[in-house]
Write an enzyme that holds these catalytic residues in place. Structure first.
Site, PDB file in Angstrom:
ATOM      1  N   GLY A 245       2.410  96.735 106.051  1.00  0.00           N
ATOM      2  CA  GLY A 245       1.914  95.760 106.879  1.00  0.00           C
ATOM      3  C   GLY A 245       0.817  94.950 106.504  1.00  0.00           C
ATOM      4  O   GLY A 245       0.588  95.038 105.421  1.00  0.00           O
ATOM      5  N   VAL A 249      -4.375  95.869 109.696  1.00  0.00           N
ATOM      6  CA  VAL A 249      -3.770  97.015 110.215  1.00  0.00           C
ATOM      7  C   VAL A 249      -3.889  98.162 109.428  1.00  0.00           C
ATOM      8  O   VAL A 249      -4.266  99.237 109.743  1.00  0.00           O
ATOM      9  CB  VAL A 249      -2.525  96.744 111.062  1.00  0.00           C
ATOM     10  CG1 VAL A 249      -1.927  97.914 111.478  1.00  0.00           C
ATOM     11  CG2 VAL A 249      -2.431  95.597 112.068  1.00  0.00           C
ATOM     12  N   GLY A 250      -3.719  97.942 108.261  1.00  0.00           N
ATOM     13  CA  GLY A 250      -3.601  98.888 106.868  1.00  0.00           C
ATOM     14  C   GLY A 250      -4.917  99.513 106.852  1.00  0.00           C
ATOM     15  O   GLY A 250      -5.176 100.808 106.885  1.00  0.00           O
ATOM     16  N   GLU A 267       0.965  99.735 101.575  1.00  0.00           N
ATOM     17  CA  GLU A 267       1.635  98.506 101.046  1.00  0.00           C
ATOM     18  C   GLU A 267       1.138  97.475 101.744  1.00  0.00           C
ATOM     19  O   GLU A 267       1.864  97.274 102.931  1.00  0.00           O
ATOM     20  CB  GLU A 267       3.156  98.978 100.827  1.00  0.00           C
ATOM     21  CG  GLU A 267       3.512  97.725 100.100  1.00  0.00           C
ATOM     22  CD  GLU A 267       4.930  97.783  99.651  1.00  0.00           C
ATOM     23  OE1 GLU A 267       5.800  97.270  99.078  1.00  0.00           O
ATOM     24  OE2 GLU A 267       5.645  98.971 100.097  1.00  0.00           O
ATOM     25  N   CYS A 301       4.849  90.386 100.501  1.00  0.00           N
ATOM     26  CA  CYS A 301       3.532  90.992  99.823  1.00  0.00           C
ATOM     27  C   CYS A 301       3.590  90.444  98.559  1.00  0.00           C
ATOM     28  O   CYS A 301       2.394  90.185  97.954  1.00  0.00           O
ATOM     29  CB  CYS A 301       3.343  92.517 100.063  1.00  0.00           C
ATOM     30  SG  CYS A 301       4.556  93.279  99.138  1.00  0.00           S
TER      31      CYS A 301
END
Length: 370
Positions: A245, A249-250, A267, A301
């Protein structure tokens, strides 16, 4: 209640999707709470069908059911787990066209990309099946006469997978299939906006595992994104969280899991650039740049966001790239003539429009589209 287009798509029933599907699978059974959400077709914002979400209580049932089956799965020989993975790959081959269509419908990527995403799961199944017979450890010498040391890798246990909307099937496959041959169990929370793909993918995997006598090696908890995500990241019974994400948030996920000494696979987003020098194969670079930027409507990404061009090729390259963009047909992702589907959500459209405004405010020039 808003009407839905469930009957319009034959592949939904083939995949086991119902007009209202249940969002939790564990212990060989499907369940859900009362909260209901809709699956939206991003091409025309119509409702495809509905999903009842999993609850916090059902999350706990997932964990306890998986704990009960953990030791038996861990002690199953790796090649035997690999054989089950091979069967999972065969099942994905059987449903490739239908599942690829659902990915295209619900996520918005074109059909060729939807099919390609399923193929990635098939490929990882083939790889993992072979891997199951080559998981090895070192044999090390010991200072004690007549002794040696043997390295043996053990399963972690329950692995939590939190995936994103842009690859709603493949990301799960990359994580789950490798985890299976290593003896791990997988608890999955799919993206909130692609619940049908999560359910269909779970049915394919779970049916194979169930046929082999395992009801809780793989569980789906498709519930409220924040609630279920927080339960997973804070749960000491899940030693590893794999999150796909945003970088924002990661970072939060990493901090929460680290506080309990858990492990993370992250990731996250990218800000990818291509550098094209004056001695490059310009035609090859042009095709690569166009595909990298246009594929999945730029929602990957690995999407290209910036190009650095040598001044001697700048004008010609830009002209060719603008001409290439003019040939890209945008439309219904299930139409074989479409080369780029819609952005996935209204929020995505708003962010895109704000980005264009920022470009112009900073003195940038929009050369195509907008």
């Amino acid at each position: 209640m808003e009407s839905c287009n469930y009957s319009k798509y034959d592949f939904l029933a083939k995949l086991g999707i119902e007009e209202t599907s249940l969002g939790c699978y564990t212990n060989g059974e499907w369940a859900a709470g009362e909260t209901e959400v809709t699956s939206i077709n991003p091409h025309d914002n119509s409702v495809t069908s509905r999903v009842r979400l999993a609850t916090a209580e059902q999350y706990e049932l997932c964990i306890t059911s998986m704990e009960a089956e953990k030791e038996r799965w861990m002690l199953t020989p790796a090649p035997a787990r690999g054989e089950i993975v091979r069967q999972i790959g065969e099942k994905f081959r059987e449903y490739k066209d239908a599942l690829g269509s659902l990915i295209s419908l619900e996520m918005g990527k074109i059909k060729a990309e939807g099919d390609g995403e399923v193929q990635e799961v098939i490929d990882i199944c083939d790889f993992a099946c072979g891997l199951s017979r080559s998981l090895e450890g070192k044999i090390l010498p010991s200072e004690r006469p007549g002794h040696f040391m043997l390295e043996n890798w053990n399963p972690l246990g329950i692995v939590g997978v939190i995936s994103a909307f842009n690859f709603p099937c493949a990301v799960l496959g990359w994580n789950a299939i490798i985890g299976f041959v290593c003896g791990d169990l997988i608890l999955w929370k799919g993206a909130p906006s692609t619940p049908l793909v999560s359910i269909a993918t779970t049915k394919i995997i779970a049916d194979v595992l169930k046929a082999n006598g395992f009801n809780s090696v793989f569980s789906l908890c498709q519930g409220d994104g924040v609630e279920i995500g927080q339960l997973m990241t804070n749960d000491k019974r899940i030693p590893l969280i794999s999150f796909t994400g945003s970088t924002h948030v990661g970072r939060i996920v990493s901090q929460v899991v680290a506080k309990r000494f858990g492990k993370c696979i992250l990731e996250l987003g990218g800000n990818n650039a291509v550098i094209v020098l004056d001695d490059a194969n310009v035609d090859m670079a042009l095709k690569a740049c166009a595909f990298s930027a246009v594929g999945t409507a730029g929602q990957r990404c690995t999407t290209l966001r910036r190009i650095f061009l040598h001044e001697s090729i700048y004008d010609g390259f830009v002209e060719k790239l603008v001409n290439a963009y003019k040939t890209v047909k945008i439309g219904d992702p299930l139409d074989s003539k479409t080369l780029m589907g819609p952005l996935h959500s209204k929020l995505s459209v708003e962010l895109y429009q704000k980005a264009l405004e920022t470009i112009e405010a900073q003195g940038g020039k929009i050369l195509s589209g907008g």
